[in-house]
Scaffold this motif. Structure first.
Motif, mmCIF file in Angstrom:
data_model
loop_
_atom_site.group_PDB
_atom_site.id
_atom_site.type_symbol
_atom_site.label_atom_id
_atom_site.label_comp_id
_atom_site.label_asym_id
_atom_site.label_seq_id
_atom_site.Cartn_x
_atom_site.Cartn_y
_atom_site.Cartn_z
ATOM 1 N N SER A 93 5.727 -14.145 0.572
ATOM 2 C CA SER A 93 4.969 -13.447 -0.498
ATOM 3 C C SER A 93 2.928 -13.873 0.074
ATOM 4 C CB SER A 93 5.578 -13.555 -1.663
ATOM 5 O OG SER A 93 6.663 -13.299 -1.928
ATOM 6 N N MET A 94 2.819 -12.798 -0.550
ATOM 7 C CA MET A 94 1.303 -13.013 0.307
ATOM 8 C C MET A 94 0.601 -11.815 -0.937
ATOM 9 S SD MET A 94 -0.324 -11.255 2.077
ATOM 10 C CE MET A 94 0.248 -9.849 3.398
ATOM 11 N N VAL A 95 -0.946 -12.720 -1.792
ATOM 12 C CA VAL A 95 -1.643 -11.623 -2.114
ATOM 13 C C VAL A 95 -2.618 -11.955 -1.453
ATOM 14 C CG1 VAL A 95 -3.160 -11.787 -4.704
ATOM 15 C CG2 VAL A 95 -1.008 -12.335 -4.229
ATOM 16 N N VAL A 96 -3.302 -11.300 -1.180
ATOM 17 C CA VAL A 96 -4.885 -10.588 -0.043
ATOM 18 C C VAL A 96 -6.312 -10.497 -0.857
ATOM 19 C CG1 VAL A 96 -6.017 -10.050 1.780
ATOM 20 C CG2 VAL A 96 -3.353 -10.951 2.156
ATOM 21 N N GLU A 97 -7.129 -11.283 -1.069
ATOM 22 C CA GLU A 97 -7.909 -10.955 -2.014
ATOM 23 C C GLU A 97 -9.056 -10.746 -1.106
ATOM 24 O OE1 GLU A 97 -6.928 -13.102 -6.394
ATOM 25 O OE2 GLU A 97 -9.032 -13.750 -4.857
ATOM 26 N N PHE A 98 -10.091 -9.224 -1.120
ATOM 27 C CA PHE A 98 -10.899 -8.934 -0.206
ATOM 28 C C PHE A 98 -12.251 -8.564 -1.452
ATOM 29 C CE2 PHE A 98 -7.881 -7.604 1.804
ATOM 30 C CZ PHE A 98 -8.214 -7.763 3.393
ATOM 31 N N ASP A 99 -13.743 -8.988 -1.100
ATOM 32 C CA ASP A 99 -14.920 -8.453 -2.252
ATOM 33 C C ASP A 99 -15.357 -7.586 -1.380
ATOM 34 O OD1 ASP A 99 -16.372 -9.846 0.255
ATOM 35 O OD2 ASP A 99 -16.580 -11.949 -0.653
ATOM 36 N N SER A 100 -14.876 -6.781 -0.798
ATOM 37 C CA SER A 100 -15.718 -5.576 0.219
ATOM 38 C C SER A 100 -14.904 -4.534 -0.114
ATOM 39 C CB SER A 100 -15.371 -5.687 1.683
ATOM 40 O OG SER A 100 -16.124 -4.270 2.303
ATOM 41 N N LEU A 101 -15.194 -3.787 -1.293
ATOM 42 C CA LEU A 101 -14.941 -2.812 -1.742
ATOM 43 C C LEU A 101 -13.934 -1.357 -0.785
ATOM 44 C CD1 LEU A 101 -13.215 -1.179 -4.499
ATOM 45 C CD2 LEU A 101 -14.905 -0.079 -5.257
ATOM 46 N N LEU A 102 -15.456 -1.509 0.329
ATOM 47 C CA LEU A 102 -14.919 -0.384 1.405
ATOM 48 C C LEU A 102 -13.846 -0.443 2.363
ATOM 49 C CD1 LEU A 102 -18.079 0.049 3.431
ATOM 50 C CD2 LEU A 102 -16.684 1.730 1.653
ATOM 51 N N LEU A 103 -13.202 -2.316 2.655
ATOM 52 C CA LEU A 103 -11.970 -2.439 3.803
ATOM 53 C C LEU A 103 -11.432 -2.244 2.746
ATOM 54 C CD1 LEU A 103 -11.449 -3.517 6.403
ATOM 55 C CD2 LEU A 103 -11.772 -5.938 5.019
ATOM 56 N N ILE A 104 -11.090 -2.432 1.022
ATOM 57 C CA ILE A 104 -9.463 -2.215 0.318
ATOM 58 C C ILE A 104 -9.623 -1.052 0.633
ATOM 59 C CG2 ILE A 104 -10.925 -2.465 -1.974
ATOM 60 C CD1 ILE A 104 -7.355 -4.162 -0.875
ATOM 61 N N ASN A 105 -10.286 -0.195 0.472
ATOM 62 C CA ASN A 105 -10.423 1.537 -0.336
ATOM 63 C C ASN A 105 -9.414 1.672 1.239
ATOM 64 O OD1 ASN A 105 -10.423 1.371 -2.290
ATOM 65 N ND2 ASN A 105 -13.317 1.790 -2.199
ATOM 66 N N ALA A 106 -9.995 1.202 2.550
ATOM 67 C CA ALA A 106 -9.452 1.382 3.981
ATOM 68 C C ALA A 106 -8.509 1.499 3.718
ATOM 69 C CB ALA A 106 -9.749 1.169 5.294
ATOM 70 N N ILE A 107 -7.653 0.136 3.366
ATOM 71 C CA ILE A 107 -6.318 -0.764 3.069
ATOM 72 C C ILE A 107 -5.269 -0.486 2.685
ATOM 73 C CG2 ILE A 107 -5.231 -2.339 2.867
ATOM 74 C CD1 ILE A 107 -6.890 -4.183 3.626
ATOM 75 N N ILE A 108 -6.266 0.406 1.218
ATOM 76 C CA ILE A 108 -4.920 1.111 0.099
ATOM 77 C C ILE A 108 -4.640 2.654 1.046
ATOM 78 C CG2 ILE A 108 -4.866 -0.528 -0.829
ATOM 79 C CD1 ILE A 108 -6.823 0.184 -3.250
ATOM 80 N N GLY A 109 -5.882 3.207 0.830
ATOM 81 C CA GLY A 109 -5.758 4.731 1.279
ATOM 82 C C GLY A 109 -4.906 5.571 1.503
ATOM 83 N N HIS A 110 -4.953 6.356 2.203
ATOM 84 C CA HIS A 110 -3.744 7.028 2.649
ATOM 85 C C HIS A 110 -4.512 7.744 3.987
ATOM 86 C CE1 HIS A 110 -0.959 5.693 0.606
ATOM 87 N NE2 HIS A 110 -1.249 6.067 -0.754
ATOM 88 N N ARG A 111 -5.524 7.631 3.901
ATOM 89 C CA ARG A 111 -5.882 8.302 4.744
ATOM 90 C C ARG A 111 -6.233 7.920 6.119
ATOM 91 N NH1 ARG A 111 -12.018 10.484 2.141
ATOM 92 N NH2 ARG A 111 -11.918 11.035 3.989
#
Length: 170
Positions: A93-111
């Motif tokens: 199990s892991m938690v990855v924290e990003f301080d780049s909102l653009l990057l996290i939106n790219a990861i969790i986004g469906h586009r």
């Protein structure tokens, strides 16, 4: 800004006999604040461009290929390496924290993302499926200071470094 808005509400009542509802006073204060911030940003940007601080892209010398990197790409690449390392260690199990909102939106986004970042994000999604539990989340840069301190410290250490059960001694 709130005091200015309250003062304007008071003047509206005294001089125009119009009472402002509290929500309107607060919304006006927020609007004043946003206008002020935008004006400050425009002034800073104008000074920046007038100062000649803007760098222009330069063509590489003949026979050289220029590789352009930015902080978000560096963060994305380092995270991909970290995920591969965690997978190799058998971490479930892991938690990855990003301080780049653009990057996290790219990861969790469906586009679909057809940029260089899209390929790395696709790698994240494939790697994440090999974990029992995983979370990708955004944190403010101020909450991610440990990662920035670690990055600076490791840059000055010789050889390969890893800390599994305890944090580094600095």
């Amino acid at each position: 800004m709130l005091l200015w808005s309250i003062w304007n509400g008071r003047n509206s009542l005294v001089w125009n006999r119009k009472q402002m509802v509290e929500d309107v006073v607060v919304r006006n204060a927020d609007s004043y604040l946003q206008s002020w911030k935008n004006a400050q940003l425009r002034v800073r940007m104008q000074k920046f461009f007038e100062s000649g601080s803007v760098m222009k892209w330069r063509k590489p010398s003949n026979g050289f290929l220029k590789c352009l990197l930015d902080a978000m790409l560096a963060e994305a690449l380092s995270c991909r390496e970290a995920l591969s390392w965690l997978k190799g260690m058998g971490i479930p199990s892991m938690v990855v924290e990003f301080d780049s909102l653009l990057l996290i939106n790219a990861i969790i986004g469906h586009r679909s993302n057809f940029t260089y970042l899209g390929d790395i994000v696709d790698d994240y999604k494939i790697l994440a499926k090999s974990f029992e539990n995983y979370v990708f989340t955004h944190v403010r840069r101020s909450a991610n200071q440990a990662a920035h301190m670690l990055t600076r410290a490791v840059g000055s250490m010789p050889g390969h470094q890893q800390w599994v059960s305890s944090p580094p001694p600095f």
